[in-house]
Scaffold this motif. Structure first.
Motif, PDB file in Angstrom:
ATOM      1  N   ALA A  17       8.149  38.798  -8.690  1.00 45.12           N
ATOM      2  CA  ALA A  17       7.522  39.496  -7.557  1.00 45.12           C
ATOM      3  C   ALA A  17       6.012  39.323  -7.562  1.00 45.12           C
ATOM      4  CB  ALA A  17       7.885  40.978  -7.595  1.00 45.12           C
ATOM      5  N   ILE A  20       4.030  34.285  -5.613  1.00 43.23           N
ATOM      6  CA  ILE A  20       4.982  33.201  -5.318  1.00 43.23           C
ATOM      7  C   ILE A  20       6.346  33.787  -4.961  1.00 43.23           C
ATOM      8  CG2 ILE A  20       6.094  31.119  -6.237  1.00 43.23           C
ATOM      9  CD1 ILE A  20       3.028  30.895  -5.807  1.00 43.23           C
ATOM     10  N   GLU A  41      10.438  42.160 -13.365  1.00 42.48           N
ATOM     11  CA  GLU A  41      10.022  43.165 -14.345  1.00 42.48           C
ATOM     12  C   GLU A  41       8.811  43.943 -13.811  1.00 42.48           C
ATOM     13  OE1 GLU A  41       9.138  41.317 -18.094  1.00 42.48           O
ATOM     14  OE2 GLU A  41       8.340  43.161 -18.963  1.00 42.48           O
ATOM     15  N   THR A  42       7.932  43.266 -13.058  1.00 38.55           N
ATOM     16  CA  THR A  42       6.698  43.903 -12.578  1.00 38.55           C
ATOM     17  C   THR A  42       6.547  43.696 -11.077  1.00 38.55           C
ATOM     18  OG1 THR A  42       5.747  43.212 -14.685  1.00 38.55           O
ATOM     19  CG2 THR A  42       4.222  44.102 -13.064  1.00 38.55           C
ATOM     20  N   THR A  53       0.217  37.986 -13.365  1.00 38.31           N
ATOM     21  CA  THR A  53      -1.052  37.282 -13.135  1.00 38.31           C
ATOM     22  C   THR A  53      -1.653  37.579 -11.766  1.00 38.31           C
ATOM     23  OG1 THR A  53      -0.172  35.513 -14.517  1.00 38.31           O
ATOM     24  CG2 THR A  53      -2.127  34.987 -13.215  1.00 38.31           C
ATOM     25  N   SER A  54      -0.781  37.757 -10.768  1.00 41.97           N
ATOM     26  CA  SER A  54      -1.275  37.808  -9.386  1.00 41.97           C
ATOM     27  C   SER A  54      -2.319  38.897  -9.147  1.00 41.97           C
ATOM     28  CB  SER A  54      -0.099  37.968  -8.427  1.00 41.97           C
ATOM     29  OG  SER A  54       0.733  36.833  -8.480  1.00 41.97           O
ATOM     30  N   ALA A  57      -6.111  37.600  -9.774  1.00 41.30           N
ATOM     31  CA  ALA A  57      -6.730  36.456  -9.090  1.00 41.30           C
ATOM     32  C   ALA A  57      -8.002  36.868  -8.360  1.00 41.30           C
ATOM     33  CB  ALA A  57      -5.743  35.850  -8.108  1.00 41.30           C
ATOM     34  N   GLY A  58      -8.863  35.872  -8.048  1.00 42.53           N
ATOM     35  CA  GLY A  58     -10.157  36.128  -7.397  1.00 42.53           C
ATOM     36  C   GLY A  58     -10.064  36.888  -6.081  1.00 42.53           C
ATOM     37  N   HIS A  60      -9.866  33.280  -3.831  1.00 41.01           N
ATOM     38  CA  HIS A  60     -10.296  32.602  -2.598  1.00 41.01           C
ATOM     39  C   HIS A  60      -9.416  31.383  -2.346  1.00 41.01           C
ATOM     40  CE1 HIS A  60     -13.568  30.384  -5.185  1.00 41.01           C
ATOM     41  NE2 HIS A  60     -12.346  30.047  -5.532  1.00 41.01           N
ATOM     42  N   ALA A 170      14.125  44.700 -13.348  1.00 36.69           N
ATOM     43  CA  ALA A 170      14.810  44.353 -14.599  1.00 36.69           C
ATOM     44  C   ALA A 170      14.041  43.225 -15.262  1.00 36.69           C
ATOM     45  CB  ALA A 170      16.235  43.900 -14.323  1.00 36.69           C
ATOM     46  N   ILE A 172      14.927  40.079 -17.418  1.00 37.36           N
ATOM     47  CA  ILE A 172      16.123  39.354 -17.864  1.00 37.36           C
ATOM     48  C   ILE A 172      15.759  38.338 -18.943  1.00 37.36           C
ATOM     49  CG2 ILE A 172      17.384  39.681 -15.710  1.00 37.36           C
ATOM     50  CD1 ILE A 172      16.741  36.673 -15.140  1.00 37.36           C
ATOM     51  N   TYR A 370      -3.667  26.518  -7.311  1.00 39.77           N
ATOM     52  CA  TYR A 370      -3.711  27.932  -7.611  1.00 39.77           C
ATOM     53  C   TYR A 370      -2.727  28.654  -6.711  1.00 39.77           C
ATOM     54  CZ  TYR A 370      -7.837  26.834 -10.334  1.00 39.77           C
ATOM     55  OH  TYR A 370      -8.709  26.335 -11.265  1.00 39.77           O
ATOM     56  N   GLY A 371      -2.038  29.649  -7.285  1.00 41.75           N
ATOM     57  CA  GLY A 371      -0.882  30.237  -6.626  1.00 41.75           C
ATOM     58  C   GLY A 371      -1.100  30.822  -5.246  1.00 41.75           C
ATOM     59  N   PHE A 372      -2.211  31.525  -5.034  1.00 42.47           N
ATOM     60  CA  PHE A 372      -2.408  32.134  -3.715  1.00 42.47           C
ATOM     61  C   PHE A 372      -2.572  31.047  -2.661  1.00 42.47           C
ATOM     62  CE2 PHE A 372      -2.941  35.826  -6.251  1.00 42.47           C
ATOM     63  CZ  PHE A 372      -2.649  36.899  -5.429  1.00 42.47           C
ATOM     64  N   GLN A 373      -3.374  30.035  -2.994  1.00 35.38           N
ATOM     65  CA  GLN A 373      -3.715  29.070  -1.945  1.00 35.38           C
ATOM     66  C   GLN A 373      -2.620  28.038  -1.691  1.00 35.38           C
ATOM     67  OE1 GLN A 373      -7.522  27.940  -3.428  1.00 35.38           O
ATOM     68  NE2 GLN A 373      -6.836  25.999  -4.250  1.00 35.38           N
TER      69      GLN A 373
HETATM   70  C1  LIG Z   1      -9.013  35.078 -13.169  1.00 36.75           C
HETATM   71  C2  LIG Z   1      -8.082  34.407 -12.194  1.00 36.75           C
HETATM   72  C3  LIG Z   1      -8.570  33.949 -10.981  1.00 36.75           C
HETATM   73  C4  LIG Z   1      -7.722  33.318 -10.061  1.00 36.75           C
HETATM   74  N1  LIG Z   1      -8.229  32.932  -8.860  1.00 36.75           N
HETATM   75  C5  LIG Z   1      -7.414  32.351  -7.941  1.00 36.75           C
HETATM   76  C6  LIG Z   1      -7.921  31.991  -6.667  1.00 36.75           C
HETATM   77  O1  LIG Z   1      -9.095  32.180  -6.366  1.00 36.75           O
HETATM   78  N2  LIG Z   1      -7.056  31.434  -5.761  1.00 36.75           N
HETATM   79  C7  LIG Z   1      -5.755  31.210  -6.070  1.00 36.75           C
HETATM   80  O2  LIG Z   1      -5.018  30.696  -5.222  1.00 36.75           O
HETATM   81  N3  LIG Z   1      -5.254  31.549  -7.289  1.00 36.75           N
HETATM   82  C8  LIG Z   1      -6.056  32.105  -8.232  1.00 36.75           C
HETATM   83  N4  LIG Z   1      -5.558  32.431  -9.467  1.00 36.75           N
HETATM   84  C9  LIG Z   1      -4.196  31.984  -9.837  1.00 36.75           C
HETATM   85  C10 LIG Z   1      -3.131  32.932  -9.337  1.00 36.75           C
HETATM   86  O3  LIG Z   1      -3.428  34.244  -9.759  1.00 36.75           O
HETATM   87  C11 LIG Z   1      -1.772  32.497  -9.907  1.00 36.75           C
HETATM   88  O4  LIG Z   1      -1.544  31.124  -9.627  1.00 36.75           O
HETATM   89  C12 LIG Z   1      -0.653  33.314  -9.266  1.00 36.75           C
HETATM   90  O5  LIG Z   1      -0.930  34.685  -9.359  1.00 36.75           O
HETATM   91  C13 LIG Z   1       0.684  33.027  -9.945  1.00 36.75           C
HETATM   92  O6  LIG Z   1       1.638  33.847  -9.298  1.00 36.75           O
HETATM   93  P1  LIG Z   1       3.134  33.905  -9.788  1.00 36.75           P
HETATM   94  O7  LIG Z   1       3.868  34.677  -8.764  1.00 36.75           O
HETATM   95  O8  LIG Z   1       3.621  32.539 -10.119  1.00 36.75           O
HETATM   96  O9  LIG Z   1       3.091  34.683 -11.194  1.00 36.75           O
HETATM   97  P2  LIG Z   1       2.947  36.236 -11.539  1.00 36.75           P
HETATM   98  O10 LIG Z   1       2.005  36.901 -10.632  1.00 36.75           O
HETATM   99  O11 LIG Z   1       2.648  36.318 -13.003  1.00 36.75           O
HETATM  100  O12 LIG Z   1       4.380  36.853 -11.258  1.00 36.75           O
HETATM  101  C14 LIG Z   1       5.474  36.563 -12.091  1.00 36.75           C
HETATM  102  C15 LIG Z   1       6.622  37.487 -11.727  1.00 36.75           C
HETATM  103  O13 LIG Z   1       7.775  37.092 -12.466  1.00 36.75           O
HETATM  104  C16 LIG Z   1       8.323  38.240 -13.126  1.00 36.75           C
HETATM  105  N5  LIG Z   1       9.012  37.795 -14.341  1.00 36.75           N
HETATM  106  C17 LIG Z   1       8.595  36.867 -15.248  1.00 36.75           C
HETATM  107  N6  LIG Z   1       9.541  36.718 -16.208  1.00 36.75           N
HETATM  108  C18 LIG Z   1      10.556  37.568 -15.895  1.00 36.75           C
HETATM  109  C19 LIG Z   1      11.802  37.891 -16.501  1.00 36.75           C
HETATM  110  N7  LIG Z   1      12.215  37.279 -17.625  1.00 36.75           N
HETATM  111  N8  LIG Z   1      12.589  38.837 -15.926  1.00 36.75           N
HETATM  112  C20 LIG Z   1      12.194  39.453 -14.789  1.00 36.75           C
HETATM  113  N9  LIG Z   1      11.018  39.191 -14.167  1.00 36.75           N
HETATM  114  C21 LIG Z   1      10.217  38.265 -14.713  1.00 36.75           C
HETATM  115  C22 LIG Z   1       7.108  39.113 -13.405  1.00 36.75           C
HETATM  116  O14 LIG Z   1       7.502  40.456 -13.657  1.00 36.75           O
HETATM  117  C23 LIG Z   1       6.366  38.964 -12.079  1.00 36.75           C
HETATM  118  O15 LIG Z   1       6.912  39.807 -11.113  1.00 36.75           O
HETATM  119  C24 LIG Z   1      -6.365  33.089 -10.401  1.00 36.75           C
HETATM  120  C25 LIG Z   1      -5.872  33.574 -11.614  1.00 36.75           C
HETATM  121  C26 LIG Z   1      -6.712  34.212 -12.501  1.00 36.75           C
HETATM  122  C27 LIG Z   1      -6.150  34.727 -13.803  1.00 36.75           C
END
Ligand SMILES: Cc1cc2nc3c(=O)[nH]c(=O)nc-3n(C[C@H](O)[C@H](O)[C@H](O)COP(=O)(O)OP(=O)(O)OC[C@H]3O[C@@H](n4cnc5c(N)ncnc54)[C@H](O)[C@@H]3O)c2cc1C
Length: 393
Positions: A17, A20, A41-42, A53-54, A57-58, A60, A170, A172, A370-373
């Motif tokens: 959640a 992405i 989980e979160t 991680t989300s 993020a910044g 931008h 949950a 997993i 980067y994930g947001f963009q």
């Molecule tokens: C300091 C910083 C600055 C950034 N700046 C930018 C920016 O300017 N622009 C940009 O586009 N991106 C930026 N990013 C990158 C961006 O934050 C990440 O690419 C993005 O948040 C990744 O999202 P995600 O959904 O893949 O992961 P996450 O946000 O980590 O989400 C993972 C999800 O999976 C769940 N999960 C994982 N394992 C399990 C499991 N076994 N069972 C159940 N649930 C599970 C977690 O609970 C969570 O809900 C930055 C990151 C950082 C740290």
């Protein structure tokens, strides 16, 4: 009676959640009559933590795609177009975004700064305009979007729920848990498990350890930032060294400003390091002296001490980098206990760390960002794979 296509009602579970998982779940949900559940989980409404991680993020939208990386360019541009529309004045998500001017200063020769020319108001700056940044050898300016992650993620969750989406909390250990037990394995339901027709994996860094995925190419790139209260800042700035933004300032709509940052591979430390905070503030002030309150600047040269009272939060997050770049891929997996019953798993996680891409030949064909963009672009790509898999089913 309406002619209902046979894909209607398929039970799709998105694991994760973050930005992405939420974007992907929304794209699948809004496609039609799929029944979509997010299992994670979160969630965005939880307190910030290192496993999500989300929130950190910044964030931008400033493209990192290389000239030969057409796939990443496509993911980023699709996402920008969707977000630009979402941020339109009067739009339902306007409050999550700040449309702002951005200046990127390059400390090393950029291979192709015109790659940013798709942003509105793009222009290259003449030397006098970047003389204020001693390291800069060139600079560009354009308009882009700055996102307030906690607000935006909560908006995405609300949008998903308000259109009938379901969430289950949950953690997993293996995808087999979901495939065999359905959601009922986690909700304590007594009824027979509703079979899961497809899984979409959006677990970020969790892909490293999640059984059935076990992707050891996923690793953390730790980023530390400082959040300041500085509503007088209107535009963003970055100092880019070898394609990586070493120092960046991202103002948000609510008057706060992110100052970053660091990008350290395989650093798992979950808390902000105080000495790094000072270093970030020193670099931030050098790049953007206006971070200091106007009243101070009227009287004297500002120092880091002038920024300390503005600090709201020091934080860090673990970017889910992946050798080979973002994984958008489908495969089939057998449901435990039933060799003949296979379901599609769609992967949508990870990103390509530009520094690594630059120095490693094995990564030149990778795609990521980067994930947001890239979020809406990769969500649409995952949806295409899902529908392709259902068509073959
Ligand atoms: C300091 C910083 C600055 C950034 N700046 C930018 C920016 O300017 N622009 C940009 O586009 N991106 C930026 N990013 C990158 C961006 O934050 C990440 O690419 C993005 O948040 C990744 O999202 P995600 O959904 O893949 O992961 P996450 O946000 O980590 O989400 C993972 C999800 O999976 C769940 N999960 C994982 N394992 C399990 C499991 N076994 N069972 C159940 N649930 C599970 C977690 O609970 C969570 O809900 C930055 C990151 C950082 C740290």
């Amino acid at each position: 009676m309406a002619n209902i296509p046979d894909i209607n009602g398929k039970n799709v579970v998105v694991i994760g959640a973050g930005v992405i998982g939420l974007s992907t779940a929304i794209k699948v949900q809004e496609r039609g009559d799929y029944s979509v559940t997010i299992l994670a989980e979160t969630f965005p409404t939880d307190a910030k933590c290192i496993k999500y991680t989300s929130h950190w993020a910044g964030a931008h939208h400033v493209s990192t795609a290389g000239a030969d990386d057409l796939r990443l360019q496509n993911l980023e541009r699709k996402t920008f177009d969707i977000m630009w529309e979402m941020s339109a004045p009067g739009g339902e998500a306007e409050g999550c975004f700040l449309r702002a001017p951005q200046t990127d200063y390059y400390a090393t020769k950029e291979e192709n700064p015109d790659l940013l020319s798709f942003y509105p108001d793009f222009r290259r700056l003449e030397a006098p305009a970047y003389a204020c940044v001693p390291e800069a050898v060139s600079a560009v300016s354009f308009s882009t979007l700055n996102i307030n992650p906690p607000a935006y993620l909560t908006y995405l969750l609300a949008r998903f729920l308000s259109r009938g989406g379901r969430i289950v909390r949950a953690s997993i250990q293996h995808v087999a848990e979901v495939l065999e037990g359905g959601m009922e394995a986690f909700t304590g339901g007594k009824s027979k498990a509703r079979p899961v027709d497809a899984l979409i994996i959006c677990v970020g860094l969790g892909a490293r350890t999640l059984g059935g995925v076990d992707d050891k190419d996923v690793y953390p790139v730790r980023g530390q930032t400082v959040l300041l209260q500085a509503p007088w800042i209107e535009g963003g700035r970055s100092l880019v060294v070898e394609s990586v933004a070493k120092t960046y300032i991202v103002p948000r709509r609510d008057g706060t400003v992110i100052v970053g940052g660091t990008k350290v591979e395989n650093d798992w430390f979950p808390k902000a390091r105080p000495e790094t905070t000072i270093n970030i503030l020193e670099r931030g002030l050098a790049l953007y002296p206006e971070l200091a309150p106007p009243s101070v600047r009227d009287e004297r040269e500002p120092t880091v001490e002038d920024l300390k009272p503005l600090i709201i939060e020091e934080g860090c997050g673990l970017r889910p980098a992946r050798k080979g770049g973002i994984r958008i891929q489908s495969e089939w997996i057998a449901v435990p206990g039933s060799e003949s019953h296979v379901v599609p798993i769609i992967h949508n996680y990870g990103y390509d760390f530009p520094q690594r891409r630059k120095h490693s030949l094995s990564c030149t064909d990778s795609h990521g960002g980067y994930g947001f963009q890239t979020s809406w672009g990769s969500a649409l790509a995952a949806l295409t794979l899902l529908e392709g898999a259902f068509a073959k089913d």
